[in-house]
Design a protein around this motif. Structure first.
Motif, mmCIF file in Angstrom:
data_model
loop_
_atom_site.group_PDB
_atom_site.id
_atom_site.type_symbol
_atom_site.label_atom_id
_atom_site.label_comp_id
_atom_site.label_asym_id
_atom_site.label_seq_id
_atom_site.Cartn_x
_atom_site.Cartn_y
_atom_site.Cartn_z
ATOM 1 N N LEU A 174 13.481 16.997 45.789
ATOM 2 C CA LEU A 174 14.102 17.725 44.682
ATOM 3 C C LEU A 174 13.194 17.755 43.454
ATOM 4 C CD1 LEU A 174 17.801 16.471 44.924
ATOM 5 C CD2 LEU A 174 16.904 18.705 45.567
ATOM 6 N N LEU A 175 12.568 16.636 43.160
ATOM 7 C CA LEU A 175 11.717 16.589 41.973
ATOM 8 C C LEU A 175 10.511 17.504 42.119
ATOM 9 C CD1 LEU A 175 10.913 13.503 39.861
ATOM 10 C CD2 LEU A 175 9.021 14.972 40.561
ATOM 11 N N ILE A 176 9.901 17.513 43.301
ATOM 12 C CA ILE A 176 8.718 18.344 43.497
ATOM 13 C C ILE A 176 9.072 19.825 43.502
ATOM 14 C CG2 ILE A 176 6.850 18.888 45.097
ATOM 15 C CD1 ILE A 176 6.545 16.273 43.568
ATOM 16 N N ILE A 177 10.264 20.151 43.955
ATOM 17 C CA ILE A 177 10.679 21.559 43.939
ATOM 18 C C ILE A 177 10.657 22.108 42.516
ATOM 19 C CG2 ILE A 177 12.680 23.073 44.253
ATOM 20 C CD1 ILE A 177 13.346 21.526 46.766
ATOM 21 N N PHE A 178 11.067 21.305 41.550
ATOM 22 C CA PHE A 178 11.177 21.776 40.169
ATOM 23 C C PHE A 178 10.002 21.342 39.290
ATOM 24 C CE2 PHE A 178 15.577 21.560 41.708
ATOM 25 C CZ PHE A 178 16.011 22.841 41.406
#
Length: 344
Positions: A174-178
């Motif tokens: 999730l963090l890398i997506i954003f």
């Protein structure tokens, strides 16, 4: 137990790699349902463990599961026989009047709807209180016990361990997506300036408690003191996941694969956490040291890049002189080096 731990680890790896629903795929006689639905029909038998991650499962009357059933979010509606333990971590478990569980029923934050007539032939352990938080891995122990007076079930111990790994991997995705660019800057700074970033992380860890106390003394800055631990926790998590992103990239390179940044971060963070947390179990006395050092390393990289908003120069802060350009001279064949526009 060794086979079960290996199976759950494989399940988590597959869950991270599959973008869509997995519908009861075979894996060493076990089944996984990830975000989808699965029905074990009447008179059917599943000779293995059943793991449900955010899915919906129906065990019809007369069906049999010869293994453990583990729920990690989602729903299980059972009318059949479970020849093993039933463990629910989040989600809802419905036990019909025809249900027979020949093992323990353990719930962690899951709701239970048990009809009259449902048989549990083992211990019923509900609402275990675990201190679940996204703090540095050093605070996540595998041998905690709740306020209940019973020995920690080995199966629950293994499931809880791998569930934490899954949460860290999912958080990394999730963090890398954003925030992929920010994590990439943090990873580059950590690799290119390892001594500096580690030193900054160590200093930050030492000075933060002192700053917290100083802010509490100043009444007007108490709100800042409350936010400070949260900011430090976010920085710690970003540092860990950024290093996990680099680990995933290197693994993909070794395997001659090209993974999306989110997948690389998820797999890399999972392997990083699994390795360091496992080392803590092998060497309890000093097992906390490697993960603490890695955490400080990532924390320093986050601070040096201001939470990934800027690139930390590989030259250690020295600004290179401006590059010289060459322009052709009309009267000569050789180019002429020019630093600036000629003055009039």
């Amino acid at each position: 137990m060794k086979k079960l731990k290996t199976t759950i680890f494989i399940f988590v790896m597959i869950a991270l790699l599959l973008p869509a629903t997995v519908h009861a795929k075979d894996m060493l006689d076990d089944k996984i349902v990830f975000g989808g639905t699965y029905t074990l029909n009447e008179d059917e038998t599943l000779n293995g463990n059943l793991v449900v991650i955010g899915g919906v499962v129906m065990l019809e009357t007369g069906s049999t599961v010869n293994g453990d059933v583990v729920l990690m979010g989602g729903t299980i509606d059972s009318q059949g026989t479970i020849n093993g333990n039933l463990i629910g971590m989040g989600g809802a478990v419905a036990l019909g009047q025809e249900t027979v569980v020949n093992g323990d029923l353990v719930t962690i934050g899951a709701t239970i709807n048990r009809e009259e007539g449902a048989q549990i032939n083992g211990q019923v352990i509900q609402n275990i209180s675990f201190p679940f938080n996204f703090t540095p891995p050093s605070e996540m122990q595998f041998d905690r016990k709740s306020h209940h007076d019973f020995n920690f079930h080995p199966l629950l111990d293994a499931v809880w361990f791998f569930f934490r790994i899954f949460i860290w991997a999912a958080l990394a995705i999730l963090l890398i997506i954003f925030f992929a660019p920010q994590a990439d800057r943090v990873a580059r700074a950590a690799l290119n300036q390892t001594p500096i970033t580690f030193g900054v992380g160590l200093i930050t860890a030492i000075l933060t408690p002192l700053a917290f106390i100083a802010l509490l003394v100043t009444i007007l800055l108490i709100p800042v003191a409350i936010i400070l631990p949260l900011v430090l926790g976010i920085a710690w998590i970003l540092g860990w996941i950024s290093l996990g992103l680099e680990v995933g990239r290197r693994i993909a390179k070794i395997l001659n694969q090209k993974w999306a940044p989110a997948i690389a971060a998820g797999i890399g963070t999972m392997i990083l956490y699994f390795t360091l947390a496992g080392f803590d179990q092998l060497v309890p006395c000093v097992g906390w040291l490697p993960r603490t050092l890695v955490g400080l390393w990532g924390l320093g990289a986050v601070m040096m890049t201001y939470f990934g908003t800027r690139d930390y120069p590989e030259t250690g802060g020295i600004i290179n002189p401006p590059l010289k350009t060459t322009v052709p001279d009309a009267g000569e064949s050789d180019p002429l080096e020019v630093d600036s526009v000629d003055e009039a």
